[in-house]
Design an enzyme around this catalytic site. Sequence first.
Site, PDB file in Angstrom:
ATOM      1  N   ASP A   1     -21.540   9.793 -25.689  1.00 55.43           N
ATOM      2  CA  ASP A   1     -21.108  10.696 -24.806  1.00 55.43           C
ATOM      3  C   ASP A   1     -22.203  11.669 -24.366  1.00 55.43           C
ATOM      4  OD1 ASP A   1     -20.956  12.192 -27.110  1.00 55.43           O
ATOM      5  OD2 ASP A   1     -18.898  12.356 -27.393  1.00 55.43           O
TER       6      ASP A   1
ATOM      7  N   ASP B   1     -19.464   5.407 -27.882  1.00 52.73           N
ATOM      8  CA  ASP B   1     -18.930   6.654 -28.530  1.00 52.73           C
ATOM      9  C   ASP B   1     -17.294   6.706 -28.061  1.00 52.73           C
ATOM     10  OD1 ASP B   1     -20.439   8.248 -29.940  1.00 52.73           O
ATOM     11  OD2 ASP B   1     -21.346   9.426 -28.430  1.00 52.73           O
TER      12      ASP B   1
ATOM     13  N   GLU C   1     -16.075  10.909 -34.300  1.00 52.14           N
ATOM     14  CA  GLU C   1     -16.564  12.341 -35.076  1.00 52.14           C
ATOM     15  C   GLU C   1     -15.308  12.859 -35.613  1.00 52.14           C
ATOM     16  OE1 GLU C   1     -18.003  15.220 -32.051  1.00 52.14           O
ATOM     17  OE2 GLU C   1     -19.175  13.643 -31.145  1.00 52.14           O
TER      18      GLU C   1
ATOM     19  N   GLU D   1     -25.580  14.414 -38.649  1.00 54.17           N
ATOM     20  CA  GLU D   1     -26.245  15.153 -37.693  1.00 54.17           C
ATOM     21  C   GLU D   1     -26.479  16.646 -38.125  1.00 54.17           C
ATOM     22  OE1 GLU D   1     -26.090  16.459 -32.800  1.00 54.17           O
ATOM     23  OE2 GLU D   1     -24.590  14.861 -33.313  1.00 54.17           O
TER      24      GLU D   1
END
Length: 263
Positions: A44, A83, A114, A181
């Site tokens: 994304d 994503d 996520e 991340e």
Amino acid sequence: MKVTVNTLNKMAAEGRKISMLTCYDASFASLLEDAGVDILLVGDSLGMVIQGVDSTLPVTQEEMEYHVRCVARGAKRALVLGDMTFGSYQQSPQQAFANASRLIQAGAHMVKIEGGAYMAETTRFLSERGIPVCAHIGLTPQFVNAFGGYRVQGKSEDDARRIVNDAKVLAEAGASMVLMECVPSALAREITETVAVPTIGIGAGVDVSGQVLVSYDALGVYPGKKARFVKNFMADAQSIQGAVEAYVKAVQDKSFPAAEHTF
């Protein structure tokens, strides 16, 4: 040979580093896999590097499906990772399955979600129904407003313990891979040693199963301030393919990320 979930597990078990770059179209899909990239992430991040918006949040499910289809047409060997966009999976496992299945039908082999341990039910729901899941923890860009910006995660002891727990719970729930991340390298190493699935880092040090960068960053294309974890592989290359090959080689021989790219 086609890269599959089993391929990634074998690479991680044997200590062979996995290389991943973002990809948004068929031409780059062909080029990146010819240069040796194992996973093409239809991220994304296209919101920022393709559409010119200031975050990943405005990217829609339909736009993601379009770019997954484009990449899947150009990819013959690499695993295509799509994503899940903001708002397409947070409501319920059933909502997540409905939208993840559309990405799989468009050509993705795995989807990325996520969030921390609270996404375990959704992760289990998808994986039990044949949709491999990559869990994305640490700095999760869809939470930029909650975080107050793009900040390194896991610096405090409590935050670090939370992230370790996130990784363990999501892996136990069936996640096929864990992407971390912007976390300290020591924390990423601990998580890699703890979970039984491959780990991918971006700003997470060298002691993970593999690395990912936004391809535009790796090629020095995207304007603006360069993040600490980014290296411009185009600077010393004669071609885009040469730059990507240099990235793959640097990931494999562990020269990237170097100390200056880690936290």
